[in-house]
Design a protein around this motif. Sequence first.
Motif, PDB file in Angstrom:
ATOM      1  N   THR A 107       0.912  -1.213  -0.119  1.00 54.79           N
ATOM      2  CA  THR A 107       0.000   0.148   0.052  1.00 54.79           C
ATOM      3  C   THR A 107       0.817   1.291   0.029  1.00 54.79           C
ATOM      4  N   ALA A 108       0.328   2.453  -0.136  1.00 57.81           N
ATOM      5  CA  ALA A 108       1.009   3.659  -0.252  1.00 57.81           C
ATOM      6  C   ALA A 108       1.822   3.639   1.373  1.00 57.81           C
ATOM      7  N   SER A 109       1.268   3.325   2.250  1.00 60.16           N
ATOM      8  CA  SER A 109       1.848   3.579   3.539  1.00 60.16           C
ATOM      9  C   SER A 109       2.859   2.372   4.229  1.00 60.16           C
ATOM     10  N   ASN A 110       2.493   0.997   3.302  1.00 61.39           N
ATOM     11  CA  ASN A 110       3.408   0.056   3.512  1.00 61.39           C
ATOM     12  C   ASN A 110       3.802  -0.572   2.325  1.00 61.39           C
ATOM     13  N   PRO A 111       4.489   0.047   1.673  1.00 63.36           N
ATOM     14  CA  PRO A 111       4.903  -0.405   0.410  1.00 63.36           C
ATOM     15  C   PRO A 111       6.106  -1.553   0.146  1.00 63.36           C
ATOM     16  N   VAL A 112       6.260  -2.376  -0.883  1.00 65.76           N
ATOM     17  CA  VAL A 112       7.413  -3.115  -0.765  1.00 65.76           C
ATOM     18  C   VAL A 112       8.638  -2.570  -0.748  1.00 65.76           C
ATOM     19  N   VAL A 113       9.691  -2.898   0.027  1.00 62.35           N
ATOM     20  CA  VAL A 113      10.917  -2.349   0.126  1.00 62.35           C
ATOM     21  C   VAL A 113      11.978  -3.248  -0.201  1.00 62.35           C
ATOM     22  N   ARG A 114      11.814  -4.630  -0.591  1.00 64.35           N
ATOM     23  CA  ARG A 114      13.000  -5.468  -0.934  1.00 64.35           C
ATOM     24  C   ARG A 114      12.162  -6.545  -1.782  1.00 64.35           C
ATOM     25  N   PHE A 115      13.056  -7.075  -2.945  1.00 65.56           N
ATOM     26  CA  PHE A 115      12.311  -8.296  -3.722  1.00 65.56           C
ATOM     27  C   PHE A 115      13.373  -9.075  -4.329  1.00 65.56           C
ATOM     28  N   GLY A 116      13.176 -10.044  -4.414  1.00 66.67           N
ATOM     29  CA  GLY A 116      14.052 -10.998  -5.026  1.00 66.67           C
ATOM     30  C   GLY A 116      13.832 -12.024  -6.132  1.00 66.67           C
ATOM     31  N   VAL A 117      14.273 -12.566  -7.077  1.00 64.81           N
ATOM     32  CA  VAL A 117      13.881 -13.437  -8.017  1.00 64.81           C
ATOM     33  C   VAL A 117      14.411 -14.755  -8.005  1.00 64.81           C
ATOM     34  N   THR A 118      13.726 -15.838  -8.230  1.00 69.00           N
ATOM     35  CA  THR A 118      14.361 -17.335  -8.340  1.00 69.00           C
ATOM     36  C   THR A 118      13.891 -18.065  -9.390  1.00 69.00           C
ATOM     37  N   TRP A 119      14.793 -18.787 -10.024  1.00 71.44           N
ATOM     38  CA  TRP A 119      14.546 -19.624 -10.891  1.00 71.44           C
ATOM     39  C   TRP A 119      14.254 -20.880  -9.957  1.00 71.44           C
ATOM     40  N   LYS A 120      13.156 -21.592 -10.154  1.00 70.80           N
ATOM     41  CA  LYS A 120      12.718 -22.467  -8.893  1.00 70.80           C
ATOM     42  C   LYS A 120      13.261 -24.130  -9.388  1.00 70.80           C
ATOM     43  N   ARG A 121      14.466 -24.256  -9.507  1.00 71.85           N
ATOM     44  CA  ARG A 121      15.017 -25.449  -9.539  1.00 71.85           C
ATOM     45  C   ARG A 121      14.960 -25.823  -7.977  1.00 71.85           C
ATOM     46  N   THR A 122      15.035 -27.214  -7.664  1.00 66.89           N
ATOM     47  CA  THR A 122      15.270 -27.868  -6.262  1.00 66.89           C
ATOM     48  C   THR A 122      16.522 -27.173  -5.775  1.00 66.89           C
ATOM     49  N   GLY A 123      16.186 -26.419  -4.568  1.00 65.68           N
ATOM     50  CA  GLY A 123      17.220 -25.772  -3.695  1.00 65.68           C
ATOM     51  C   GLY A 123      17.624 -24.734  -4.177  1.00 65.68           C
ATOM     52  N   ASP A 124      17.186 -23.930  -5.303  1.00 65.29           N
ATOM     53  CA  ASP A 124      17.762 -22.788  -5.796  1.00 65.29           C
ATOM     54  C   ASP A 124      17.296 -21.740  -4.649  1.00 65.29           C
ATOM     55  N   PRO A 125      18.184 -20.797  -4.134  1.00 63.52           N
ATOM     56  CA  PRO A 125      18.087 -19.873  -3.157  1.00 63.52           C
ATOM     57  C   PRO A 125      17.299 -18.703  -4.051  1.00 63.52           C
ATOM     58  N   VAL A 126      16.952 -17.416  -3.525  1.00 61.38           N
ATOM     59  CA  VAL A 126      16.713 -16.307  -4.096  1.00 61.38           C
ATOM     60  C   VAL A 126      18.124 -15.712  -4.817  1.00 61.38           C
TER      61      VAL A 126
END
Length: 124
Positions: free
Chosen positions: A98-117
């Motif tokens: 929301t405007a008062s509670n925005p996203v402050v961090r993001f990460g992407v993951t290719w979802k192979r077994t055990g892959d971290p962000v």
Amino acid sequence: MRKTRVWVGPAAVLLAIGTAVAVAPAASAQDYIGSINNCNGRCGYGGVTNNLTRVYACDTKSDGYGFRTSYVLRNGASGYVDDANGSDSGCSAVIPGTASNPVVRFGVTWKRTGDPVSAWFNLT
């Protein structure tokens, strides 16, 4: 609206395993995009749009693995969105911020077994 693109390659994935953090510049009217390109092409991408309120994930490789975008809100709540239709046309999105509670961090993951962000991107 200006877009900021962040390429995440094999070296960044290896760094992320060691908990390295990449920082994207902050601005309220920007779109932020993280991409993984270490699967003999572009595996997928995801990011944050709509003034840091919308999070999306797009799987671009028909390889049997999914694609995920994880996020953290200003209040510390977290979650993720997976591309629900695999590599078929179209992406998946959620609007957790929301405007008062925005996203402050993001990460992407290719979802192979055990892959971290692959890498975390700080937005504010």
